[in-house]
Design a protein around this motif. Structure first.
Motif, short mmCIF file in Angstrom:
data_model
loop_
_atom_site.label_atom_id
_atom_site.label_comp_id
_atom_site.label_asym_id
_atom_site.label_seq_id
_atom_site.Cartn_x
_atom_site.Cartn_y
_atom_site.Cartn_z
N ILE A 716 13.76 5.72 3.12
CA ILE A 716 15.00 5.69 2.35
C ILE A 716 14.75 5.29 0.91
O ILE A 716 15.21 5.91 -0.03
N LYS A 717 14.01 4.22 0.74
CA LYS A 717 13.68 3.80 -0.61
C LYS A 717 12.16 3.66 -0.62
O LYS A 717 11.60 2.84 0.09
N THR A 718 11.51 4.47 -1.40
CA THR A 718 10.06 4.46 -1.39
C THR A 718 9.54 3.14 -1.94
O THR A 718 9.94 2.70 -3.00
N GLU A 719 8.67 2.51 -1.15
CA GLU A 719 8.09 1.25 -1.59
C GLU A 719 6.59 1.38 -1.49
O GLU A 719 6.06 1.74 -0.44
N VAL A 720 5.90 1.09 -2.55
CA VAL A 720 4.45 1.20 -2.54
C VAL A 720 3.87 0.01 -1.79
O VAL A 720 4.30 -1.12 -1.98
N ALA A 721 2.90 0.30 -0.92
CA ALA A 721 2.28 -0.77 -0.16
C ALA A 721 1.53 -1.73 -1.09
O ALA A 721 1.06 -1.33 -2.14
N GLN A 722 1.47 -3.00 -0.69
CA GLN A 722 0.80 -3.99 -1.54
C GLN A 722 -0.61 -4.25 -1.03
O GLN A 722 -0.85 -4.28 0.18
N PHE A 723 -1.52 -4.49 -1.96
CA PHE A 723 -2.89 -4.77 -1.57
C PHE A 723 -2.91 -6.05 -0.74
O PHE A 723 -2.29 -7.05 -1.10
N PHE A 724 -3.62 -6.00 0.39
CA PHE A 724 -3.60 -7.15 1.30
C PHE A 724 -4.96 -7.85 1.27
O PHE A 724 -5.05 -9.04 1.01
N CYS A 725 -6.03 -7.09 1.50
CA CYS A 725 -7.36 -7.69 1.46
C CYS A 725 -8.39 -6.58 1.57
O CYS A 725 -8.06 -5.43 1.81
#
Ligand code: SRM
Ligand SMILES: Cc1cc2nc3c(=O)[nH]c(=O)nc-3n(C[C@H](O)[C@H](O)[C@H](O)COP(=O)(O)OP(=O)(O)OC[C@H]3O[C@@H](n4cnc5c(N)ncnc54)[C@H](O)[C@@H]3O)c2cc1C
Ligand code: SF4
Ligand code: FES
Lengths: 825, 102
Positions: A716-725
């Motif tokens: 629905i709302k594109t959210e870019v994944a966040q760097f985790f490790c």
């Protein structure tokens, strides 16, 4: 050019709102210094009542934290009281601090009025104004029994309600014959008193306090009245009114009369000095509610920004009592007088009372008790001074009724405020336009997002228009709208507990079945509703794997039938293709099934596999049997797909084997139920052909190992994944991904995608537990593996007869002669 | 005179669930509530014709799987705020057998 200096005295709601408005208009005009006598940032004073009632915490009510001051370059002196203004040298003094100003804004609020009776300075005697008072009350409730609240106004009743909820024995003492006399007439007040008594409050009306006496410990012990009566009191809360806090202004020689006197531009008699908020008297009135103070703040900011076009002309105010479960509304002149007329509706049994006061075809006041749905509308009529002659006969029955009788009176005002046309579509999913929503809000007296969802279907599907709908609610209802807060909101109408509380209870009380949960948590309905049952079922099985019962009847049909229901009642079948890989043999079987069952549509999905759409329910087990492929769970709040790119197996840029990594991840997660659907992707290099950047867990191969990204969303709302490790081995990828997902499974709320969960709880805390803490990570990983131990393919089971009743229709009924009812062809 | 037709045994309908019975080309949904009350409605939602039999049963209501309307099992009426009605049939449970009046 050096900036001008603005000094604000009073770090409260009005002063800081003025600063916020100013920053919007002229962020660079002033060097701003704020003094606040309280040792806190700016907080929402109104919400002290829910804090006292235990419905919110102090952390919830912070409006501007210290960072906000820093980011905006504001110097804050909190815990510092300004003691003197030197108007000649244009500076303020606070202890040993001296700060010069070009402009000064006074926003010192009010001081509570302490009854001038003996003993009013004993320990245990307090007012109700700030955080310190609230904390004192919470502490007293934990240690003492008897509370006496003096004054049955808004504040007094909210204090009494909160103390009662905290277990104290509370008596409200009031000088007059009825409570909230400044907001309610006698009839409304009597009804309110009865409901508060039902909540356990006691009232002593027409009582004048003579003195407060000390107990042996030196703390207050009793309240004595003029008539000689005496009641025990370990805590006395004075809520007998407030006085504009003008001491500082008066000592500086500023003209004060019932407040610091200000003009329409919020200037005091010294044009360099402004005043807003409860300390200011405008045209003879000092307001005690935030709505007018915010209007003042806006005008004042406009003046300070040197736009000079704003004028404050005074406000109408309306009142609502914040006691959960009790609806009271009042506005304007509700007691009437010469030349006014009343329209009254009084249904004592139904608990509804409404009184409208009319003067010369205008509504000038309203009291509503029990049914306040039309409050916003009446308030609007009142503020706009609209001629109600034409709708007078219907006025009492509210907006809906009145409007059905006379065209669209009452609609025009609100619609002017928002630019959208009536025909503009708000909810794309359900095709609901703005006009429909506004109409529903007004005609049906809707107040909350949930009600709008229910009545119009707007925002009930994907939810992406939620913000828009809330805006429409706000403009349509005006001050009567209060946005719901998901973290404190009950799960649904069946309970008062929110998702977090229910999750917690299931764990701490070791609840193992739906019925146990209903019982332990006092569910209001015998067996819940379509909204809480799936959530509860998930919480049970995810918290107690292999122990809690899975209840198929509490699952949405897709998860019960293990296929996706279509608009015509048929189903779609998406077999699993691990990592998006397939074989000629599988494709051949899919082709055969499509022909044998006359599948109308065969489609390649966005999830790298094939969808067979339009299958009859009774054919599902046969289709699954013939396919001989495992379920793709394309229908579940569960693991969906792990998309892969070709990777170093074939691709000239590939650095890692993304296909086999994807297959391994997907096999590890097979059969995993989750709060919402979970999608992964593995790309073999940063070109990222598998779109790992918008997945719940995205894995990207690099020369030296793997980068993990989390909480992306392509929906629905594109959210870019966040760097985790970053990790180095395949085993690490499995372990870290599993640990992250297990934490999500254990802690997120039902229907919360990873992105929303992470937004709510913060990625740092998650990273600490999954990345930094190896022990926790391994434990989480193990718990996920344990939960998935022995998972069987639901399709395979069903081809072997499990839940066959779900798919087989019953035979046609037999009549009493044993004949089958004639079936039409 | 009711014209009772035998449908199935009570336990063949899942608790808080339903079964579908063919009838004149238009299926009837037979529901069993948590308190073992049995209800029958034509399996066509008053909203847009969704199969009520596939919904979630709670109390004496069912929530349609398509767009979430709630329908009263005893009357077939949609719950407020929605309007509409699914045809209902009388039911009878005797000696653990479920009958419909057709
Ligand atoms: C079949 C498929 C479309 C296609 O033909 O490609 C599909 C079909 C549906 N999607 Fe999807 N989605 C499909 C890939 C996607 C993707 C792409 C992907 O997975 O890479 C997305 C965006 C990625 C994501 O989820 O982050 C996607 C985002 C959604 C959403 C929005 C989710 C969100 O959190 O924002 C919904 C609504 C929901 O889940 O509440 C949804 C819901 C649906 C439903 C299940 C609606 C429903 O409840 O009936 C559709 C079922 C259609 C039907 O009648 O069977 N579908 N959907 C795809 C199946 C993939 C698979 O193999 O399993
Ligand atoms: C429990 C409670 C419930 C309420 N409920 C509602 C409600 O439901 N709806 C509604 O509209 N209103 C409600 N109100 C009223 C509302 O909170 C006030 O109208 C509003 O906060 C006033 O804003 P203000 O900025 O004028 O004053 P305040 O918010 O009181 O701010 C003034 C600040 O100035 C500081 N100060 C004073 N003198 C000095 C000095 N010399 N130097 C430095 N600092 C100084 C004070 O310490 C204080 O922090 C409620 C109030 C209370 C206490
Ligand atoms: S498949 Fe997805 S995008 Fe297409 S209509 Fe259905 S929910 Fe919307
Ligand atoms: S078809 Fe039943 S709710 Fe829409």
């Amino acid at each position: 050019m050096t900036k001008q200096k603005l000094v604000v005295v009073g770090n409260g709601m009005a002063g800081i709102r003025a600063v916020e408005e100013l920053l919007k208009l002229a962020p660079d005009l002033y060097d701003i210094t704020v003094f606040g006598a309280e040792p806190h940032g700016n907080y929402n004073r109104i919400l002290l009542s829910p804090v006292l009632a235990g419905e919110m915490t102090l952390a919830d009510i912070v409006l501007n934290d210290l960072d906000w001051y820093k980011t905006n370059g504001i110097t804050l002196h909190s815990g510092k009281k300004v003691t003197k203004i030197d108007r000649v040298k244009r500076k303020v003094l606070a202890g040993d601090l001296e700060v010069p100003y070009d402009r000064l804004l006074l926003a010192t609020g009010s001081t509570p009025f302490m009854l001038p009776v003996a003993g009013n300075d004993l320990p245990g005697v307090i007012a109700y104004r700030d955080i310190a008072d609230t904390e004192a009350m919470i502490a007293a409730a934990a240690n003492y029994t008897h509370a006496v609240v003096i004054g049955a106004g808004l504040l007094g009743l909210e204090a009494a309600n909160g103390l009662r909820l905290r277990g104290m024995d509370v008596t409200v003492v009031h000088l007059l014959d009825w409570i909230m006399e400044r907001q309610l007439d006698k009839t409304g007040a009597d009804m309110l008193q009865a409901s508060l008594e039902a909540k356990g409050l006691k009232f002593l009306l027409g009582k004048q306090t003579e003195m407060l006496t000390a107990s042996a410990s030196g703390r207050v012990g009793a309240v004595r009245f003029k008539d000689g009566a005496e009641i025990p009191a370990d805590l006395v809360v004075m809520a007998a009114g407030i006085r504009p806090n003008t001491a500082l202004a008066e000592s500086a020689g500023l003209h004060c009369h019932r407040g610091i006197v200000v003009s329409d531009t919020l200037q005091t008699f010294d044009p360099k000095i402004y005043a807003v908020g409860e300390c200011a008297a405008h045209r003879g009135t000092a307001y005690g509610l935030v709505a007018p103070l915010f209007e003042q703040a806006k005008v004042c900011a406009n003046q300070l920004a040197q736009h000079g076009i704003g004028r404050y002309q005074g406000s109408f105010t309306s009142t609502k009592l914040k006691v959960t479960g009790i609806d009271v509304f009042s506005a304007g002149n509700f007691s009437g007088g010469d030349g006014t007329e009343d329209i009254v509706l009084h249904d004592r049994n139904g608990g509804v009372y409404k009184r409208l006061v009319i003067e010369k075809d205008k509504l000038i006041g309203a009291v509503l008790y029990g049914d306040t749905a039309d409050g916003g509308w009446y308030f609007q009529l009142l503020k706009e001074g609209r001629d109600i002659g034409a709708i007078r006969d219907h006025l009492m029955f509210g907006d809906a009724f009145a409007n059905n009788h006379v065209g669209d009176v009452g609609h025009s005002g609100a619609l002017k405020t928002a630019a959208m046309a009536d025909t503009a579509e708000v909810c794309g999913c359900n095709g609901v336009c703005k006009g429909t929503i506004v109409k529903a809000i007004r005609e049906k007296g809707l107040f909350s997002l949930d009600e709008v969802r229910k009545h119009t279907k707007a925002s009930s599907s994907c939810g992406s228009c939620t913000g828009l709908v809330e805006q429409i609610l706000a403009t349509t209802l005006g001050g009567a709208y209060q946005a719901a807060d998901r973290s404190t909101k009950p799960m649904c109408g069946c309970t008062d507990f929110n998702h977090g509380e229910v999750r917690h209870a299931i764990r701490s009380m070791k609840l193992l079945s739906m019925d146990a949960a209903f019982k332990a948590l006092d569910w209001r309905t015998p067996d819940g509703c379509a909204s809480c049952r799936p959530a509860l079922n998930y919480y049970l099985i995810s918290t107690w794997p292999h122990e809690a019962e899975d209840d198929p009847q509490s699952r949405f049909i897709n998860e019960r039938a293990h296929a996706n229901i279509q608009k015509d009642g048929s189903y779609s079948v998406v077999p699993r293709m691990w990592g998006g890989l397939t074989t000629p043999d599988e494709l051949r079987r899919i082709a055969d099934v499509a022909e044998k069952y006359h599948v109308p549509t065969v489609k390649v999905t966005g999830g790298q596999r094939i969808d067979l759409l339009g299958i009859r329910k009774e054919d599902l087990p046969g289709v699954w049997q013939d396919l001989g492929m495992p379920s793709g769970h394309a229908y579940g709040k569960s693991i969906r797909t792990v998309k892969t790119c070709v990777g170093s197996e074939h691709c000239r840029f590939g650095t890692q084997k993304s296909m086999s990594m994807g297959v391994e991840l997907e096999k590890m997660l097979f059969g995993m139920w989750s709060p919402h659907k979970v999608k992964l992707a593995v790309s073999g290099c940063p070109r990222n052909c598998a779109e790992a950047g918008i997945k719940d867990v995205g894995v990207i191969g690099v020369d030296s190992g793997w980068e993990l990204y989390v909480a992306g969303n392509g929906g629905i709302k594109t959210e870019v994944a966040q760097f985790f490790c970053k990790v180095s081995t395949r085993e690490d990828v499995l372990e870290y991904a599993a640990a992250f997902l297990q934490l999500y499974r254990e802690e997120a709320w039902y229907l919360e995608r990873t992105v929303h969960w992470v937004q709510r709880v913060g990625l740092d805390g998650i990273r600490q537990r999954v990345v930094d803490d190896a022990e926790q990570r391994k434990a989480l990983h193990q718990r996920l593996l344990y939960a998935l131990q022995g998972v069987v393919d639901p399709w395979l089971e069903r081809t072997q007869g499990v839940a066959s009743h779900e798919f087989a229709p019953l035979p046609a009924p037999l009549d009493t002669n044993g004949e089958r009812h004639a079936e039409l062809a | 005179m009711p014209n009772w037709h035998k449908v199935c045994r009570l336990e063949e309908i899942p608790l808080r669930g339903s079964r579908v019975v063919p009838h004149e080309g238009r299926p009837i949904a037979v529901f069993r509530a948590a308190d073992d009350h049995v209800f029958a409605l034509r399996d066509i939602c008053p909203h847009k014709g969704g199969p009520l039999s596939q919904g979630i049963v709670h109390g004496h209501r069912v929530t349609c799987p398509m767009h979430g309307w709630n329908v009263e099992l005893d009357s077939g009426e949609a719950c407020a705020p929605d309007h509409g009605c699914a045809r209902r049939y009388d039911t009878l449970v005797e000696d653990g057998e479920v009958f419909l009046d057709l």
